[in-house]
Write an enzyme that holds these catalytic residues in place. Structure first.
Site, short mmCIF file in Angstrom:
data_model
loop_
_atom_site.label_atom_id
_atom_site.label_comp_id
_atom_site.label_asym_id
_atom_site.label_seq_id
_atom_site.Cartn_x
_atom_site.Cartn_y
_atom_site.Cartn_z
CG HIS A 182 -0.34 -0.11 2.53
ND1 HIS A 182 -1.05 -0.46 3.65
CD2 HIS A 182 0.92 0.08 2.96
CE1 HIS A 182 -0.26 -0.47 4.70
NE2 HIS A 182 0.95 -0.15 4.30
CG ASN A 183 -0.07 4.30 1.46
OD1 ASN A 183 -1.18 4.28 0.94
ND2 ASN A 183 0.10 4.40 2.76
#
Length: 353
Positions: free
Chosen positions: A257-258
């Site tokens: 994620h991210n």
């Protein structure tokens, strides 16, 4: 068995036309009308096929080559057998790739698993989904509520597209792939079995054990991205996971994620990129490398296979090793370690004799 049975031969193109399309010069003008219908490796290519040779390592195979034509550099042209047409070009492999795209265009993107040319009656499509004209949805695919799909895109058999997902034009979502919480640009290819947009791995310790942190971000995939089979790209936690234009991702890659990946990057199989890492444009990462979370890899940097990146990497460098460091230092350290190990073995043998 015909090794090319899955990709039938081209109807034929003259060397005059092929050399023009690929930016090559035909060494012998008398061969302009010779036709090629397919491609092959240097050692296996035969009648009607074109191949390439790039360096002195290829000279033994080049001497025995029986192809119709071969892309070579000017320096290697003198080694091409007289009955094989030499196509002289500065970058033979690149020219060969262009020729292959002309001769076997069906191999450029995943093939359909069914004969469906429109919306299969065996697909499940929510009434609120919006599909432009020319979209193909194959049998057993699932299109959820609020999905938007652009013209020319193919959703292959068994693929699942989650609520609100937007897919641009001329995309291909492979067999049994899942795409959710995602926005895709145009000409995106996702190979079979990829998983895009599932929640990221987010937990914090609490009095009752590990508390799950809701992941509410998206996955943004820009134009011309290709994502291999079995690759997983997690949606962002609070921000987005972003894959930049033209980036190519191999099979079995994990992107957490991210993560933000720039334009025209190359990420090879079994690479793992931990959460909130940032890759600049033109970054290349070799197979099975691991990238720590929250690090930044600068534009144009290259990371060798099996490396472990623990901290930031400057732009334009070549790093390798565990932990990753400048390539020259890594190679020197590796050579010294091998020398020590080899010396110990020699001394042990000497003591036993």
């Amino acid at each position: 068995m015909d090794i090319h049975r899955f990709f039938p031969p081209h109807e034929g193109i003259s060397l005059s036309d092929l050399s023009g399309l690929c930016g090559a010069e035909l060494a012998d003008p008398s061969q302009v009308d010779r036709k090629v219908t397919g491609i092959g490796s240097l050692s296996q290519a035969g009648e009607g096929e074109v191949t390439f040779a790039v360096s002195a390592k290829n000279l033994p195979d080049l001497a025995k080559c029986r192809a119709a034509a071969v892309f070579v550099t000017e320096k290697m042209a003198e080694h091409v057998p007289s009955d094989v047409a030499a196509l002289i070009v500065a970058a033979p492999q690149s020219a060969f790739a262009r020729a292959a795209a002309i001769l076997v265009p069906d191999a450029l993107k995943p093939l359909s698993f069914t004969s469906d040319t429109g919306i299969s009656g065996a697909a499940t499509i929510d009434p609120s989904a919006r599909l432009e004209d020319g979209v193909v949805v194959e049998a057993n695919a699932v299109i959820a509520a609020g999905v938007e799909i652009g013209a020319g895109s193919v959703i292959a058999a068994g693929a699942a597209i989650g609520p609100g997902t937007r897919i641009g034009r001329d995309c291909h979502i492979g067999h049994a792939a899942t795409v959710q919480h995602a926005l895709l640009g145009n000409n995106v290819v996702i190979h079979p079995g990829a998983r895009i947009g599932q929640d990221g791995f987010g937990y914090v310790p609490g009095p009752r054990g590990l508390e799950k942190v809701p992941q509410i971000g998206r996955v943004i995939i820009q134009d011309q991205v290709e994502i291999g089979s079995g690759t997983t790209i997690d949606r962002g936690a609070l921000d987005d996971t972003v894959i930049g234009e033209g980036t190519k991702i191999d099979n079995l890659v994990q992107i957490a994620h991210n993560v933000r990946i720039g334009r025209h990057c190359v990420i090879v199989a079994q690479v793992g990129i931990a959460g909130s890492a940032t890759l600049g444009n033109g970054v290349m990462i070799g197979g099975a490398a691991g990238i720590n979370g929250h690090v930044t890899i600068g534009d144009g940097a290259q990371i060798a296979a099996l490396s472990g990146v623990a901290g930031d990497v400057p732009p334009g460098v070549r790093w390798g090793g565990q932990p990753a460091r400048p390539m020259r230092g890594f190679l020197q350290d590796a050579a010294a370690a091998n020398a020590r190990a080899f010396g110990k073995k020699e001394r042990k043998r000497g003591g036993e004799d």
